[in-house]
Scaffold this active site. Structure first.
Site, PDB file in Angstrom:
ATOM      1  N   HIS A  10       0.806  -1.237   0.038  1.00 44.83           N
ATOM      2  CA  HIS A  10      -0.074  -0.025  -0.016  1.00 44.83           C
ATOM      3  C   HIS A  10       0.653   1.353  -0.060  1.00 44.83           C
ATOM      4  O   HIS A  10       1.957   1.216   0.334  1.00 44.83           O
ATOM      5  CB  HIS A  10      -1.011  -0.087   1.143  1.00 44.83           C
ATOM      6  CG  HIS A  10      -0.265  -0.053   2.503  1.00 44.83           C
ATOM      7  ND1 HIS A  10       0.319   1.170   3.120  1.00 44.83           N
ATOM      8  CD2 HIS A  10       0.227  -0.962   3.390  1.00 44.83           C
ATOM      9  CE1 HIS A  10       1.095   0.939   4.220  1.00 44.83           C
ATOM     10  NE2 HIS A  10       0.830  -0.439   4.174  1.00 44.83           N
ATOM     11  N   GLU A  83      -2.183  -6.970   7.076  1.00 45.26           N
ATOM     12  CA  GLU A  83      -0.833  -7.083   7.904  1.00 45.26           C
ATOM     13  C   GLU A  83      -0.849  -8.104   8.932  1.00 45.26           C
ATOM     14  O   GLU A  83      -1.661  -8.543   9.293  1.00 45.26           O
ATOM     15  CB  GLU A  83      -0.371  -5.709   8.325  1.00 45.26           C
ATOM     16  CG  GLU A  83       0.851  -5.520   8.935  1.00 45.26           C
ATOM     17  CD  GLU A  83       1.992  -5.782   8.022  1.00 45.26           C
ATOM     18  OE1 GLU A  83       2.182  -6.870   7.682  1.00 45.26           O
ATOM     19  OE2 GLU A  83       2.873  -4.913   7.574  1.00 45.26           O
TER      20      GLU A  83
END
Length: 197
Positions: A10, A83
């Site tokens: 990201h 994550e």
């Protein structure tokens, strides 16, 4: 049959900029992160994909949406691509994490040596567990969906752990800056992922 996955991190968040640990904490992109995601548009125009996948955390979802905005391919969202759960590290700066837990523990945490794969901080997800979660989710996606090439927006630590699990001989940590892209391939006949970069 080989399927290609363009694995990308990201864009930048305000917490990235000050080296504050995010994990599952849902922090949006900042303006630099949005610009980084915009630059991915040209990458995916040159490296066409049939669809996109993304973590459900807003920083990844927004990056994938921006990267895909010109192509307008199907976008699949899954918490399985999140994550690593960083437990009691979340919200700390790197310096605060070093001060609280010590550098020896930190070195074990960021190590890609399999000897440390079961180490974790309190309430955090170990390397072994995060790699197993991510690998299984990606394998399941490859089995369930028809595509030749796909983009997957995910997060720095889980991305590094996954890539190193495919290339255990790599001793130096792979650089995972915001919006970096690495290509992996999945061989459906052998049920294996390959990373050759």
């Amino acid at each position: 049959m080989l399927k290609t996955i363009h694995l990308f991190r990201h864009g930048q968040t305000d917490w990235n900029a000050i080296r504050r640990i995010q994990g599952h904490t849902d922090i949006p992109l900042n303006s630099e992160g949005q610009n980084q995601a915009l630059r991915l548009q040209s990458y995916f125009q040159e490296n066409s994909v049939d669809l996109f996948m993304t973590s459900d955390l807003v920083r990844a979802h927004e990056t994938a949406r921006i990267a895909n905005s010109l192509l307008a391919k199907p976008l699949h969202v899954s918490p399985a691509f999140r994550e690593v759960n960083l437990g009691e590290l979340e919200g700390l700066t790197l310096q605060e994490a070093h001060d609280r837990f010590g550098m020896e523990s930190w070195q074990k945490w960021v190590s890609v040596d399999p000897i440390h794969s079961d180490f974790s901080f309190p309430k955090a997800e170990s390397a072994r567990k995060s790699i197993e979660r991510f690998t299984q989710a990606l394998k399941d996606f490859c089995v369930r969906h028809e595509f030749n090439s796909a983009g997957l927006c995910t997060h720095g630590l889980v991305m590094r752990r996954f890539l190193h699990s495919l290339r255990p001989e790599l001793q130096e940590l792979l650089p995972i800056p915001n919006c970096v892209v690495y290509k992996v391939e999945w061989d459906s006949e052998k049920d294996l992922f390959y990373f050759n970069s």
